[in-house]
Write an enzyme that holds these catalytic residues in place. Structure first.
Site, mmCIF file in Angstrom:
data_model
loop_
_atom_site.group_PDB
_atom_site.id
_atom_site.type_symbol
_atom_site.label_atom_id
_atom_site.label_comp_id
_atom_site.label_asym_id
_atom_site.label_seq_id
_atom_site.Cartn_x
_atom_site.Cartn_y
_atom_site.Cartn_z
ATOM 1 N N ARG A 163 0.847 -1.196 0.000
ATOM 2 C CA ARG A 163 0.000 0.000 0.000
ATOM 3 C C ARG A 163 0.879 1.240 0.000
ATOM 4 O O ARG A 163 1.492 1.585 1.015
ATOM 5 C CB ARG A 163 -0.937 0.017 1.209
ATOM 6 C CG ARG A 163 -1.787 1.296 1.265
ATOM 7 C CD ARG A 163 -3.012 1.183 2.133
ATOM 8 N NE ARG A 163 -2.729 1.135 3.549
ATOM 9 C CZ ARG A 163 -3.658 1.218 4.502
ATOM 10 N NH1 ARG A 163 -4.948 1.344 4.164
ATOM 11 N NH2 ARG A 163 -3.334 1.147 5.772
ATOM 12 N N ASP A 444 -4.383 2.936 14.249
ATOM 13 C CA ASP A 444 -3.539 3.506 13.213
ATOM 14 C C ASP A 444 -4.103 4.878 12.876
ATOM 15 O O ASP A 444 -4.961 5.404 13.589
ATOM 16 C CB ASP A 444 -3.429 2.591 11.993
ATOM 17 C CG ASP A 444 -4.740 2.434 11.227
ATOM 18 O OD1 ASP A 444 -5.748 3.069 11.603
ATOM 19 O OD2 ASP A 444 -4.759 1.673 10.245
#
Length: 531
Positions: A163, A444
């Site tokens: 990613r 996160d």
């Protein structure tokens, strides 16, 4: 350095091969070709948000692309090697030990993350590239100097998916022709240049997760980048695969269009649930109805989230690609059997909901959760995927996707929990850690963003807690100072910086777009002393 390319940071000896002249020339070539379009699309984001704020537009499906949605004859590319069965994917940053543990976890794939679970220090970004380079070549084994423990790659590691950063983020430490390179293009180009052919030779290919998109035109840009990169390295078009995270309220109205733009490179869509909740609140910031209860009450069963899931599965399976489930934030809890059992029960229920709904796989953030998720998907999903579950009965309207009838309440504890989570995460992030266990949840950037924007929205609209207390900016400031005293694992300086940042956010007319963009200047960059 090569003409027009300037690195503003020191380059460690072990990173010089990753930042070779040839690799940087490839980065520059892609930047010079596509950065103008990227910047234009980012300007369109700003205009669309302004139009939404001022009531000139409403969130809805695009009438000009109705023909794409209604045409049922087109489908996407067949699954690439290693992506036909994705029933459990593990995610995490690209730190060396974590890469080995994730690849060895027993999951089908590993999403190596340069984005939300990663703090983009210069070392983290470049060392992550080195670690993936070594992992693909099976030369990543190492011994930890502190513990003396050895880490070795298993014979059959998970398939690697990378990613890169979203379109909105810059790599501020690398200038091309005097301007920062796109973080996403930097991450993509370095990885692709060094590893695409090698991974193809090993039976797989360059696979990516694409984050934070807000329109099909942004997907078109990625598709153009893919074609350009493949042509540049004499790799056949269609070799790349990209899975798009549907994690913005804008993108959910364009899922068919996004798949259509990427159809020769697509491997499906993912329910990026936490960023989606964040975007749901942020995009509708001028609408008081976007004020939601405590984060823990905004579950996958509330109306707007349920509609989002059903439409995503229907869309993906109609186009014969994977409809990936989202992340359970729970992590194992040591030394508390009762609390751990409750947390694991939540994970099981979440994964059972996903496989029953028709998802083709799911995400976990901890190796200990892989078996839990695998057992459920193995029991309920007998084939490699569930593309055959078309969900043709699903009828989802714009009103369904915007339904804010969310049961729950705002509590005093909820204000404190959001303040604590946002503070702890921001403090860790600017200390160089982007994936942080907080209160038995793996936080996160996406989960921290929910906390940040909820504090703002509660204060903006003077929401009341269930005790009758009005949530004002002054009240949130007080809570931030109280919670700041209890943050562990970060320096007092970084905690104070985080308190100041979040206080400024809560007192602003509008919340800023992304905390990761806001805080990048506070990272320890290791910048050269003389430039």
């Amino acid at each position: 350095m090569t003409a027009g390319i300037e690195i503003l940071n020191n380059v460690a000896p072990q990173h010089k091969a990753i930042l070779s002249d040839d690799a940087l020339e490839f980065v520059a070539k892609i930047h010079r070709t596509f950065n103008k379009t990227r910047k234009h699309l980012l300007q369109e984001r700003q205009q669309r948000q302004k139009d939404l704020d001022e009531g000139r537009i409403r969130l809805n499906f695009r009438p000009e692309t109705q023909h794409i949605r209604q045409n049922k004859s087109w489908i996407c590319a067949p699954p690439a090697p290693g992506l036909r069965d994705r029933r459990v994917e593990i995610t995490g940053p690209t730190e060396r030990k974590m890469v080995i543990n994730a690849l060895n976890s027993g999951s089908k794939t590993f999403m190596a993350d340069f984005e939300d679970s990663n703090s983009p220090t210069w070392h983290n970004m470049v060392d992550g590239q080195l670690n993936l380079h070594d992992a693909i070549r099976r030369q990543i084994d190492f011994t930890d100097e502190k513990s003396g423990k050895s880490y070795k790659l298993s014979p059959n590691p998970a398939v690697l998916i990378v990613r890169p950063r979203g379109w909105h983020l810059d790599e501020t430490r690398v200038l091309i022709d005097g301007e920062p390179v796109s973080g996403g293009l930097f991450d993509f180009a370095l990885y692709f240049y060094h590893n695409a052919k090698e991974y193809i030779n090993r039976g797989f290919g360059p696979y990516f997760y694409l984050p934070k998109m807000e329109s099909y035109l942004e997907a078109r840009l990625w598709n153009d980048v893919f074609n350009f990169a493949q042509d540049s390295l004499d790799i056949p078009r269609g070799t790349i695969r990209g899975t798009v995270l549907i994690e913005t309220i804008f993108a959910v109205f364009e899922m068919d269009e996004i798949l259509y733009e990427l159809r020769n490179h697509s491997s499906g869509l993912n329910c990026g649930r936490w960023d989606y909740i964040f975007s749901f609140i942020k995009a509708q910031r001028a609408n008081k109805s976007s004020v939601l209860p405590n984060r823990s009450d905004v579950t996958m069963s509330v109306p707007f989230m349920d509609a989002y899931v059903r439409l995503l599965i229907q869309t993906c399976h109609g186009r014969q690609v994977a409809a990936m489930g989202g992340m359970s934030a729970q992590i194992p809890i040591k030394n508390d059997t009762k609390a751990n059992d409750a947390a694991m029960s939540k994970v099981k229920n979440d994964k059972l909901r996903e496989v029953t709904a028709g998802h083709d796989g799911t995400w976990v953030a901890h190796p200990a959760l892989v078996k839990i998720a695998l057992d459920i998907f193995n029991d309920k999903m007998l084939g490699p995927n569930q593309y055959h579950i078309r969900r043709e009965e699903v009828q989802v309207s714009a009103a369904d996707l915007l339904n804010t009838n969310v049961p729950g309440e705002i509590t005093d504890a909820g204000v404190h929990e959001n303040a604590s989570a946002a503070l702890a995460y921001c403090s860790a992030w600017i200390s160089g850690n982007g994936c942080v266990p907080i209160n038995n949840l793996m936080e996160d950037a996406a989960t921290a963003e929910i906390a940040r924007v909820q504090l703002w929205s509660w204060a903006k609209y003077s929401a009341k807690t269930n005790s009758g207390k009005v949530v004002s900016a002054a009240f949130v400031d007080q809570v931030l100072k109280e919670e700041g005293k209890h943050i562990k694992g970060a320096s007092e300086t970084n905690v104070n910086k985080s308190i100041e940042y979040l206080s400024n956010q809560v007192n602003s007319k509008w919340p800023s777009d992304f905390l990761t963009s806001d805080l990048i200047s506070l990272l320890d960059s290791g910048r050269k002393s003389a430039l």
